[in-house]
Design an enzyme around this catalytic site. Sequence first.
Site, PDB file in Angstrom:
ATOM      1  N   ARG A 147       0.865  -1.186   0.000  1.00 50.11           N
ATOM      2  CA  ARG A 147       0.000   0.000   0.000  1.00 50.11           C
ATOM      3  C   ARG A 147       0.897   1.230   0.000  1.00 50.11           C
ATOM      4  NH1 ARG A 147      -3.717   2.163   4.914  1.00 50.11           N
ATOM      5  NH2 ARG A 147      -1.700   3.090   5.501  1.00 50.11           N
ATOM      6  N   TYR A 159      -2.833  11.313   6.767  1.00 49.92           N
ATOM      7  CA  TYR A 159      -3.000   9.893   7.078  1.00 49.92           C
ATOM      8  C   TYR A 159      -1.974   9.041   6.324  1.00 49.92           C
ATOM      9  CZ  TYR A 159      -4.295   5.150   7.012  1.00 49.92           C
ATOM     10  OH  TYR A 159      -4.204   3.802   7.117  1.00 49.92           O
ATOM     11  N   ASP A 217      -5.102   4.014   0.037  1.00 55.53           N
ATOM     12  CA  ASP A 217      -6.235   4.281   0.932  1.00 55.53           C
ATOM     13  C   ASP A 217      -6.614   5.760   0.856  1.00 55.53           C
ATOM     14  OD1 ASP A 217      -6.899   3.162   4.384  1.00 55.53           O
ATOM     15  OD2 ASP A 217      -8.088   4.397   2.992  1.00 55.53           O
ATOM     16  N   HIS A 219      -8.948   7.023   2.459  1.00 53.59           N
ATOM     17  CA  HIS A 219      -9.333   7.311   3.839  1.00 53.59           C
ATOM     18  C   HIS A 219     -10.514   8.272   3.962  1.00 53.59           C
ATOM     19  CE1 HIS A 219      -8.247   6.943   8.174  1.00 53.59           C
ATOM     20  NE2 HIS A 219      -7.820   5.786   7.718  1.00 53.59           N
ATOM     21  N   GLU A 243      -9.083   2.403  -1.853  1.00 54.45           N
ATOM     22  CA  GLU A 243      -9.887   2.084  -0.668  1.00 54.45           C
ATOM     23  C   GLU A 243     -10.535   3.321  -0.063  1.00 54.45           C
ATOM     24  OE1 GLU A 243      -8.729   0.827   3.928  1.00 54.45           O
ATOM     25  OE2 GLU A 243      -7.350   0.363   2.271  1.00 54.45           O
ATOM     26  N   GLU A 269     -14.059  -0.912   6.251  1.00 50.00           N
ATOM     27  CA  GLU A 269     -13.419  -1.057   7.560  1.00 50.00           C
ATOM     28  C   GLU A 269     -14.183  -0.365   8.673  1.00 50.00           C
ATOM     29  OE1 GLU A 269     -10.016   2.287   8.106  1.00 50.00           O
ATOM     30  OE2 GLU A 269      -9.603   0.760   6.580  1.00 50.00           O
ATOM     31  N   ARG A 290     -13.876  -4.871   3.086  1.00 49.39           N
ATOM     32  CA  ARG A 290     -12.745  -4.478   3.924  1.00 49.39           C
ATOM     33  C   ARG A 290     -12.967  -4.614   5.433  1.00 49.39           C
ATOM     34  NH1 ARG A 290      -8.154  -3.910   4.589  1.00 49.39           N
ATOM     35  NH2 ARG A 290      -7.811  -1.734   5.202  1.00 49.39           N
ATOM     36  N   GLU A 346      -4.638  -7.425   4.810  1.00 49.61           N
ATOM     37  CA  GLU A 346      -3.789  -6.332   5.303  1.00 49.61           C
ATOM     38  C   GLU A 346      -3.002  -6.849   6.509  1.00 49.61           C
ATOM     39  OE1 GLU A 346      -4.167  -1.699   6.902  1.00 49.61           O
ATOM     40  OE2 GLU A 346      -5.956  -2.948   6.769  1.00 49.61           O
ATOM     41  N   TRP A 409     -11.320  12.451   8.406  1.00 46.32           N
ATOM     42  CA  TRP A 409      -9.900  12.118   8.571  1.00 46.32           C
ATOM     43  C   TRP A 409      -9.602  10.816   7.931  1.00 46.32           C
ATOM     44  CZ3 TRP A 409      -7.578   8.041  11.138  1.00 46.32           C
ATOM     45  CH2 TRP A 409      -6.155   8.120  11.182  1.00 46.32           C
TER      46      TRP A 409
HETATM   47  C1  CS2 Z   1      -6.577   2.250   7.850  1.00 47.54           C
HETATM   48  C2  CS2 Z   1      -6.445   2.120   9.327  1.00 47.54           C
HETATM   49  O1  CS2 Z   1      -5.369   0.268   7.674  1.00 47.54           O
HETATM   50  C3  CS2 Z   1      -6.192   0.990   7.145  1.00 47.54           C
HETATM   51  O2  CS2 Z   1      -6.702   0.732   6.058  1.00 47.54           O
HETATM   52  O3  CS2 Z   1      -7.668   2.795   7.326  1.00 47.54           O
HETATM   53  O4  CS2 Z   1      -5.137   2.337   9.627  1.00 47.54           O
HETATM   54  C4  CS2 Z   1      -7.288   3.051  10.137  1.00 47.54           C
HETATM   55  O5  CS2 Z   1      -6.888   4.346   9.988  1.00 47.54           O
HETATM   56  C5  CS2 Z   1      -7.213   2.640  11.584  1.00 47.54           C
HETATM   57  O6  CS2 Z   1      -7.611   1.334  11.718  1.00 47.54           O
HETATM   58  C6  CS2 Z   1      -8.069   3.522  12.468  1.00 47.54           C
HETATM   59  O7  CS2 Z   1      -8.078   3.036  13.730  1.00 47.54           O
HETATM   60 MG    MG Z   2      -8.233   1.971   5.473  1.00 46.30          MG
END
Ligand code: CS2
Ligand code: MG
Length: 409
Positions: A147, A159, A217, A219, A243, A269, A290, A346, A409
């Site tokens: 990634r 991020y 990502d 995000h 993602e 996620e 995810r 992941e 975020w």
């Molecule tokens: C992220 C995570 O791994 C990922 O794909 O989106 O690191 C995410 O930010 C954290 O799980 C938040 O707690």
């Molecule tokens: Mg993520």
Amino acid sequence: MKIDRAEVIVTSPDRNFVTLRLTTDDGLVGLGDATLNGRELAVVAYLQEHVVPLLLGSDAHRIEDTWQFLYRSAYWRRGPVTMAAIAAVDVALWDLKAKAAGLPLYQLLGGASRDKILAYGHASGRDLPELFDSIRKHQALGYRAIRVQTAIPGLKAIYGVAAQTQTSGKRYDYEPAQRSARPAEEDWDTRAYLRHLPTVFEGVRAEFGAELPLLHDGHHRMTPIQAAKLGKSLEPYDLFWLEDCTPAENQEALRLVRSHTTTPLAIGEVFNTVWDYQTLIKDQLIDYVRSAVTHTGGISPMKKILDYAAQYQIKSGIHGPTDISPVGMAAALHLDLAVHNFGIQEYMQHGEATNSVFEQSFSFSDGYLNPGNQPGLGVEINVDEAGKYPYQTAYLPFNRLADGTVHDW
Ligand code: CS2
Ligand code: MG
């Protein structure tokens, strides 16, 4: 096999973790991960005050019935806190049942559909040379899929960029939660990001070639049309997936993105139940699921989501950052080995202190994970070691735009 004891163990070796430990009347121990990053103590209270009293004396073999009881009798359904609490119970019961059977858990989920589990790791950089270096470090660790996250010129910290965080230098990758009394404020500018990101992938492809699977990502930060534009501009670089390109609540957003780009889409996620996926799966709007076992109510519902997704050729891409404990990671690996529609896993590696608390039999070698063949999940918690690391307040950062508006975020 009656549940005799139920303990909620909170520990903070490299970061905070919440683990449910169930002990049966014949001495078997089952573990479940209940870690919800930045809101850990809410799940602790939900478990201790409302769930543990209901589990004592109950039949540990009745996994589905216990799941339905905890989900429906709560009346207030879904949501991250509830589903993390139920997930911990569900996974601990599966651990117990597999131990009682003397089998590794994946054998109870239909057995192995493959011999090894492709993993991806998190490379990042403030500029191309630093990013290339990080990618090479991951390849040296064995990763076969990477990634890619990058800094954006003009923005302080964003991020996914390890070098811009508190743990920079301590970890090889990005730990989002920061130990502090308040969330750290970060800045964001989507137009700057949309201009910069394609140039980064152009550089990575030129340096590492066409074959290396690359993931990114988003995000949750773009509007649907911005995500469509990004997906399109990244098509020449053949991403494995893009993602969380838009905030997850709006399933319809993916319809617009899908209509503009063939870049594969992954989401989920922050989802907690199959209902969050209903439109996305039946209308073929995503390519990868995810969710994490820990945040989706456990192995029982996660298997159902993946079975539903399989009807649409949608594959798994289970969430595996460091805020999923080794118990939650092991649960994911048993599913990854058993389900047919496996895509990728992941895998952010936990720190030494965490590995001293959680004794793990799963392995990572040559870019592939394997849950191992111990009975049950294959992870045990060392309670004395856990006791050395009391909980520490930690928050995920948040974003403000240049005009001061709070942004995803
Ligand atoms: C992220 C995570 O791994 C990922 O794909 O989106 O690191 C995410 O930010 C954290 O799980 C938040 O707690
Ligand atoms: Mg993520």
